[in-house]
Design a protein around this motif. Structure first.
Motif, short mmCIF file in Angstrom:
data_model
loop_
_atom_site.label_atom_id
_atom_site.label_comp_id
_atom_site.label_asym_id
_atom_site.label_seq_id
_atom_site.Cartn_x
_atom_site.Cartn_y
_atom_site.Cartn_z
N LYS A 1 11.20 -23.85 11.29
CA LYS A 1 9.96 -23.11 11.06
C LYS A 1 8.81 -24.08 10.78
O LYS A 1 7.72 -23.96 11.36
CB LYS A 1 10.17 -22.18 9.85
CG LYS A 1 9.10 -21.15 9.68
CD LYS A 1 9.41 -19.96 10.57
CE LYS A 1 8.10 -19.20 10.84
NZ LYS A 1 8.24 -18.35 12.03
N SER B 1 7.88 -26.08 13.94
CA SER B 1 7.12 -25.33 14.95
C SER B 1 5.73 -24.98 14.44
O SER B 1 4.77 -24.96 15.21
CB SER B 1 7.88 -24.08 15.40
OG SER B 1 8.27 -23.34 14.27
N ALA B 2 5.61 -24.75 13.11
CA ALA B 2 4.29 -24.45 12.55
C ALA B 2 3.38 -25.66 12.67
O ALA B 2 2.18 -25.54 12.97
CB ALA B 2 4.42 -24.02 11.10
N ARG C 1 3.36 -27.93 14.88
CA ARG C 1 2.91 -28.16 16.25
C ARG C 1 1.59 -27.42 16.52
O ARG C 1 0.83 -27.80 17.38
CB ARG C 1 3.98 -27.73 17.24
CG ARG C 1 4.98 -28.87 17.46
CD ARG C 1 5.82 -28.62 18.65
NE ARG C 1 6.65 -27.43 18.41
CZ ARG C 1 7.66 -27.09 19.18
NH1 ARG C 1 7.93 -27.79 20.27
NH2 ARG C 1 8.38 -26.03 18.92
N LEU C 2 1.35 -26.35 15.78
CA LEU C 2 0.09 -25.63 15.91
C LEU C 2 -0.97 -26.19 14.97
O LEU C 2 -2.04 -25.62 14.84
CB LEU C 2 0.31 -24.13 15.60
CG LEU C 2 1.40 -23.46 16.42
CD1 LEU C 2 1.68 -22.06 15.90
CD2 LEU C 2 1.03 -23.43 17.90
N GLY C 3 -0.65 -27.26 14.26
CA GLY C 3 -1.59 -27.85 13.32
C GLY C 3 -1.05 -27.73 11.91
O GLY C 3 -0.44 -26.71 11.55
N SER D 1 -0.99 -26.92 8.23
CA SER D 1 -1.75 -26.05 7.35
C SER D 1 -1.43 -26.40 5.90
O SER D 1 -0.36 -26.93 5.61
CB SER D 1 -1.38 -24.59 7.63
OG SER D 1 -0.17 -24.29 6.98
#
Lengths: 375, 272
Positions: B219, B222-223, B225-227, B229
């Motif tokens: 998790k 993969s999170a 990879r979107l930047g 946070s």
């Protein structure tokens, strides 16, 4: 007086508790026990004595059930014990390393065997208390094995193995880890406990002094065979071979050839130009048969002048003196280089010692002092 | 206490900076007010609040814990059994081969382990989910347990078991009452090792996880990879805190047990 001497081995009607019948044990190519037959009687304190690797520990492990004989039978109270696993045998063992359970208290160690049976809780507690009293461990019941001294650990191991009141208790070098003084005290304690409980003890040891002290009979072993089985005094006084004579205590061995000169009396020629020796022997020797005369050092008398009535006397020079406090052992060198040891009690102060290094002395002994051995 | 020379001070500082600066940055930014990870906008704990409300993360965390508990428990049982056989059974045919094969997964690239398991699961038609992750983690952590337990068993005194048998215990009782309690510390550390290995495994889990079950490492990866946070930072900080507390507690407990044993032994020596 009048008390009956404990000697079931001389009684042909006595039933042995343990019988080894032609037992052989092989580990691969190695023969640890070689066709051995032996009887051990009830209430005996029996010692298996021998150098390491002689098979004494294997015999003990076969009695405990950790090894099985390759051939032959072992009977316990007349019953073949071969099919009985170690946890079902009325035999307990005290291990050389003590093998105390480190995570259990002294109390729980002793109770371990009792808890395996269906003993009622109350009886169990009483039995453990009795064992603690017997081995003087009451104060340490709540301690773990690493919180007590070596001597105390030894007593816990003993209490644990006695708790189930076994028919037979096996002790594997039980005193090996203790220092000399403690060991001697413990030997007497062991004998005391053995008498109190009436258990048959079989002890394995390589220490001949220990075996002689505690045991009613001693079996001297070598290379998987019994060399001699006898009471300590007979073993010492009448060894049946040079091996036993040499293994038990200190001894002088003189090699020669025997010739009968009278009833049970032999002349021993032991080299060119030396006065022959005289020795008595119940065991017959043929004329000129090679023999060994074994004489204990304390049976050799050391004097400055030649004693007039001695059966045997040789002259030599004091080569060395081993001073042991109560005793002194004189190493006397004969003209041809042979060393004979003579031991005498130091009844006088050392400053008044009669002999010193390089003195010329006479050694003498009676015809019955030595034992004549064929091999 | 001795004063450190300037050279030692510098080496120490450099070494620790290398090890800990990345983590310190992560922890500091988890308390950042701003949504942008690289811009400091004041202290706040709001991302921790966000995290608690993030169902997806909580689900993943729950899956991870379940997988870790099950796989490390099964691995401990199997690994201990394997260790017992390898140390105890003596020289049986193929023993060297077996012990080699037990240890091989230690050096096997994780990608290969993961791929082979994936192929197996597809081959036997097993749907990927929690079960497959548990199986996969058991497979690779079992050998670690086996190594830890067998190193303890090698120094285990066999006469303790013989003594138990001699006193009337059955084989099973001897194991349960004597062997197991004595080797328990090794078994527990084997379990902890397997547990942590399972907790932070990404590679093998990505091969064997399915849409129905995702673990926390997957998790997070993969999170990210979107930047990155701040929520991820907060989550990571919590994980660091848990691990730190765990490690400190474990070492304190061990040290106290050791000190106590030493004191006891000295007391025993004085008592004679």
């Amino acid at each position: 007086m009048g008390t009956k001497v404990f000697a079931p081995w001389d009684d042909p009607n006595a039933k042995p508790l343990i019988q080894f019948r032609n037992v052989t044990k092989r580990f691969g190519e190695f023969t640890a026990i070689d066709d051995l037959t032996l009887d051990i009687f009830e209430r005996e304190f029996f010692a298996l004595l021998g150098p390491s690797g002689c098979g004494k520990t294997t015999m003990m492990r076969m009695l405990a059930g950790f090894e099985k004989p390759t051939e032959g039978q072992i009977l316990l109270a007349g019953q073949d014990i071969d099919p009985i696993p170690p946890n079902k045998r009325a035999v307990n063992m005290m291990f050389q390393s003590y093998a105390l359970f480190p995570h259990l208290t002294v109390y729980e160690n002793i109770a371990f065997g009792l808890r395996r049976g269906n003993m009622p809780k109350h009886d169990l507690h009483d039995r453990v208390q009795e064992m603690l009293r017997l081995t003087r461990l009451e104060k340490f019941a709540g301690r773990k094995p690493h919180q007590i001294s070596g001597g105390q650990r030894q007593r816990v191991a003993l209490a644990r193995s006695l708790a189930k009141a076994p028919k037979l208790l096996l002790l594997d070098e039980p005193l090996g880890a203790l220092d000399k003084k403690l060991r001697q005290d413990t030997q007497f304690e062991l004998m005391d406990i053995q008498e109190k409980t009436g258990t048959t003890f079989v002890i394995v040891t390589h220490d001949q002094e220990e075996a002689m002290t505690v045991a009613s009979r001693v079996a001297v072993m070598n290379d998987g065979k019994l060399v001699q089985v006898a009471t300590p005094d007979r073993l010492y006084e009448t060894p049946n071979s040079v091996y036993v004579a040499d293994f038990i205590g200190d001894v002088n061995i003189i090699e020669g050839h025997a010739t009968a000169t009278g009833e049970e009396t032999y002349r021993i020629d032991w080299g060119e130009g030396r006065e022959p020796l005289t020795a008595k022997s119940a065991q017959p020797f043929s004329a000129g048969q090679a023999c060994h005369l074994a004489i204990r050092p304390e049976k050799v008398t050391i004097t400055a002048e030649r004693p007039t009535d001695a059966d045997n006397a040789v002259q030599g020079r004091v080569h060395d003196i081993a001073y042991l406090g109560n005793l002194s052992t004189y190493h006397v060198e004969l003209p041809d280089g042979t060393i004979i040891k003579a031991q005498s009690a130091n009844t006088r102060r050392i400053a008044r010692r009669s002999f010193t290094w390089e003195d010329t002395v006479w050694l003498s002994w009676t015809a019955t002092a030595g034992v004549l051995l064929a091999e | 206490m001795t004063r450190l020379s300037w050279f030692n001070t510098v080496s120490l500082t450099l070494g620790f900076a290398f090890l800990y600066i990345p983590m310190i940055i992560l922890v500091v930014y988890s308390f950042n007010e701003s949504k942008l990870v690289t811009v400091w906008a004041g202290f706040s704990t709001k991302w921790y609040g966000e995290l608690v409300r993030n169902e997806a993360f909580l689900d993943a965390a729950w899956v991870t814990v379940k997988v870790a508990v099950f796989s490390s428990t099964i691995a401990t049982i199997l690994g201990t059994m394997a260790a017992l056989v390898l140390v105890r059974a003596g020289r049986f045919l193929g023993r060297t081969l077996f012990s080699g094969m037990i240890y091989a997964p230690l050096v096997m690239p994780e990608v290969i382990t993961g791929l082979s398991l994936l192929l197996l699961f597809i081959g036997i038609g097993l749907d990927r989910g929690i079960l497959t992750i548990v199986l996969a983690h058991t497979t690779f952590s079992m050998c670690y347990v086996s190594v830890v337990v067998s190193s303890r068993l090698v120094s285990f005194d066999r006469s303790l078991e013989e003594a138990a048998l001699d006193l009337g215990a059955s084989q099973a009782e001897a194991f349960r009452l004597v062997t197991l309690p004595i080797i328990a510390p090794a078994v527990i550390s084997g379990w902890l090792l397997a547990f942590t290995l399972s907790l932070d495994d990404l590679v093998i889990a990505s091969f064997t996880a399915g849409p129905s079950a995702t673990t926390l490492p997957i998790k997070i990866f993969s999170a990210v990879r979107l930047g990155v946070s701040p929520e991820i930072n907060a989550l990571s900080t919590i994980m660091i805190a848990i691990v730190t507390v765990g490690v400190i507690t474990a070492s304190l407990v061990t040290k106290r047990a050791m000190v106590r044993q030493q004191q006891d032994e000295q007391a025993a020596i004085r008592a004679g």
